[in-house]
Design a protein around this motif. Structure first.
Motif, mmCIF file in Angstrom:
data_model
loop_
_atom_site.group_PDB
_atom_site.id
_atom_site.type_symbol
_atom_site.label_atom_id
_atom_site.label_comp_id
_atom_site.label_asym_id
_atom_site.label_seq_id
_atom_site.Cartn_x
_atom_site.Cartn_y
_atom_site.Cartn_z
ATOM 1 N N ILE A 197 0.858 -1.187 0.000
ATOM 2 C CA ILE A 197 0.000 0.000 0.000
ATOM 3 C C ILE A 197 0.890 1.231 0.000
ATOM 4 O O ILE A 197 1.867 1.293 0.751
ATOM 5 N N MET A 267 -2.516 -0.212 -3.981
ATOM 6 C CA MET A 267 -3.466 0.766 -3.446
ATOM 7 C C MET A 267 -2.709 2.062 -3.198
ATOM 8 O O MET A 267 -1.557 2.034 -2.753
ATOM 9 N N SER A 337 -11.423 2.130 -7.287
ATOM 10 C CA SER A 337 -11.123 3.392 -6.609
ATOM 11 C C SER A 337 -12.377 3.972 -5.966
ATOM 12 O O SER A 337 -12.353 4.474 -4.852
ATOM 13 N N LEU A 340 -13.124 1.943 -2.887
ATOM 14 C CA LEU A 340 -12.184 2.291 -1.810
ATOM 15 C C LEU A 340 -12.583 3.630 -1.176
ATOM 16 O O LEU A 340 -12.618 3.764 0.051
ATOM 17 N N TYR A 415 -11.684 -6.578 -1.984
ATOM 18 C CA TYR A 415 -10.780 -6.831 -3.108
ATOM 19 C C TYR A 415 -10.358 -8.299 -3.108
ATOM 20 O O TYR A 415 -10.255 -8.926 -4.148
#
Ligand SMILES: [Zn+2]
Lengths: 420, 192
Positions: A197, A267, A337, A340, A415
């Motif tokens: 990440i 991410m 996206s 998220l 995910y």
């Protein structure tokens, strides 16, 4: 009479069949991005294909006869690519992209309207373009693609199911088994469950970001929250966390995206504190990239790019085109996206009790070039006196970090169910 | 070759020619044009139509992020770009209880309308970026205050591009990409 009709029908079929087969024109384009090279094969109609990445080249086998601009064509000014060729083997057309050195497929996906098969290629030895290592930042010696898995999962399905007929008819991983692996073969990293990440603390150095009434600087707030978030993710999940900056330094927006792309982060979370001309504006907002740039004009411009290679005299606005293609790098991830952003925003609303300003879209420069699910979080308004006061409290920053972490962990769970 | 065979071959040749022509003339798919809702008071003729035109300018207020309208009149000059310039001056001038989401000291240097691209280019002085307060929301307040008002009132303008000090700028304050032109987003507007 019967015979003559037969003769006529045969003649029609004989003359028309090659015309119909040859009508599938395939255009080739390539673009160098921050940390990777994108290859696009575009056709007016969809086609099925198989992929083989051999040492030094990428072979795309297309069912039927493709009408390719040239049998062999150099790719001028490309970082990774040397030449592209087309040959016919039985009922297949084989388009081969020859690399300048070691390269590997990072991603392969299909876009529609118009139909495009896209490959994102990375150098197998990644270039050193990352800030030197200090505590949380990554160092150049770490910059190798992750080792291959025993059974790398296939490309994660798009959540909108837009695979169409362009999906490789043989999964890439299986197709690769047909070719015995060689020791010098570049093994491409495959999309896999989230392991890395990238946290992007907004602004830094001479770029203070927004400044509150009590002179609190956005750049300091974002770095503090980023460190807290990094600690939470590492301690609770064991995932690898990289940061685009880990001190008060200026990092360009391009470099931030480049760090995430080079490190193959799955991410990207950019952290900011908001400001408005309305002093009363308050609350948190989470953004993902707007698709406004992929408007009809943008697509037309992208298509024009081809004609331009043939007619160097005709110039187009390169910057505008680049922008569109950067945007396309994020386009593939837009659904993820958005998801998220939604997870994080819900947590921020719940934990902070801040007013829901909702998930929004805008053409963020730092997000456009990231080739992974990416969001930008405007935590609260530093321009609002009451919220600025909150940002001075370490406890409040802990809460924000915790809310973002909760959103991220929900996304990882979501995910995870996607990449099965 | 019999007469019938010859006729059949001739018919076949015509069919082939027709199919070939159809393949060549098949229309290529064109992307559809962007068509914003148009409630303009502006004219499209490019010529002088009236002494004054009434324009509707939307401003944000301290109580609402949505922009609400006020009416203004502009004397129509001979040159169309001069009309746009006057309009931008009205935007910057603001009004009672209205917020002008433009940093102090920021001024319009020049303005150009590209007919072929249906695009208005606004070139501001460097104080626009240097004095910008930062924040995504502030950037969007500025951008859509300009773009929505201009495109709402002048239907011939489909998009607006910003320059700072005569050059393209990556962003205003590190967030929204400023190198590309902006289409209006009328969801920022609130009618009476
Ligand atoms: Zn910021």
């Amino acid at each position: 009479m019967k015979n003559s009709i037969k003769a006529g029908t045969f003649l029609v079929a004989f003359l028309v069949a090659p015309l119909l087969l040859a009508s599938m024109v395939i255009d080739f384009r390539s673009f160098d991005h921050e940390g990777y090279t994108r290859v696009v094969l575009q056709s007016e109609r969809s086609f099925t294909y198989k992929v083989q990445d051999q040492p030094g080249r990428l072979e795309v086998r297309i069912a039927g006869r493709a009408d390719f601009p040239a049998r062999s064509k150099a790719v001028p000014n490309s970082v990774l690519l040397e030449r592209v060729t087309c040959e016919y083997q039985g009922n297949e057309s084989v388009i081969t992209v020859h690399f300048k050195g070691g390269a590997a497929i990072k991603k392969n996906f299909v876009l529609e309207d118009p139909f495009r098969v896209v490959f994102d290629l990375v150098r197998s030895e990644l270039p050193a373009a990352v800030p030197p290592r200090t505590d949380g930042a990554v160092s150049a010696d770490e910059k190798k693609p992750d080792p291959p898995k025993e059974n790398p999962p296939a490309v994660p399905p798009r959540s909108d199911g837009r695979r169409g007929t362009g999906t490789p008819d043989v999964p890439v991983s299986q197709d690769r088994e047909a070719v015995p692996p060689r020791s010098d073969e570049a093994v491409p990293p495959r999309p896999k469950p989230i392991e890395t990440i990238c946290i992007d603390p907004g602004h830094g150095g001479e770029d203070f970001g927004a400044i509150g009434r009590s002179k609190l600087k956005e750049k300091d707030v974002t770095l503090k929250i980023a460190f807290k978030l990094k600690k939470l993710i590492e301690s609770k999940t064991g995932l690898r966390v990289i940061m685009t900056r880990d001190k008060d330094s200026e990092v360009s927006l391009n470099s931030r995206a480049s760090i995430a792309n080079n490190q193959l982060a799955q991410m990207f979370v950019s952290i900011h504190a908001n400001s408005s001309f309305r002093k009363s504006a308050y609350g948190s907002e989470t953004f993902f990239v707007s698709l406004q740039a992929t408007d009809p004009e943008a697509l037309e411009l992208a298509q024009k790019e081809n004609q331009n290679q043939e007619n160097p005299g005709e110039t187009i606005q390169n910057d505008e085109l680049k922008m569109i293609l950067w945007n396309m790098a994020q386009t593939e991830h837009i659904r993820e996206s958005s998801k998220l952003a939604e997870f994080i925003q819900n947590e921020l609303n719940e934990l902070l009790g801040t007013r829901n300003r909702g998930v929004k879209q805008a053409p963020f420069r730092v997000l456009m070039r990231t080739a992974m699910p990416a969001v930008l979080i405007e935590t609260v308004f530093i321009s609002n006196a009451a919220e600025e006061k909150k940002l001075l409290s370490d406890e409040f920053l802990d809460k924000i970090a915790s809310a973002i972490y909760n959103g991220i962990s929900k996304f990882i769970y979501y995910y995870g169910s996607l990449v099965k | 070759m019999t007469k019938r065979t010859r006729t059949a071959l001739l018919v076949s040749a015509v069919v082939v020619a027709l199919i070939l022509a159809a393949l060549l003339l098949l229309p290529r798919r064109k992307p559809s044009a962007f068509a914003p809702e148009q409630l303009s008071h502006g004219d499209e003729t490019g010529g002088r139509i009236a002494e004054f035109i009434k324009v509707k300018i939307f401003f944000i207020t301290e109580t609402s992020p949505a922009m609400s309208p006020v009416y203004r009149e502009i004397e129509v000059p001979e040159i169309r770009e001069e009309l746009y310039r006057k309009f931008v001056s009205l935007l910057l001038a603001g009004g009672e209880g209205r917020i002008v989401p433009v940093p102090s000291g920021a001024q319009l240097r020049s303005l150009h309308y590209l007919v072929g691209k249906e695009m208005l280019i606004l070139d501001f002085n460097e104080l626009l970026a240097a004095s910008f307060p930062g924040g995504t929301t502030a950037e969007m307040e500025f951008i859509y205050f300009m773009v929505d008002n201009i495109c709402y009132n002048f239907r011939e303008i489909k998009k607006v591009k910003f320059l700072i000090g005569g050059n393209e700028s990556k962003t205003l304050a590190g967030h929204v990409d400023l190198e590309k032109p902006f289409f209006p987003d009328f969801s920022w507007l609130k009618d009476e």
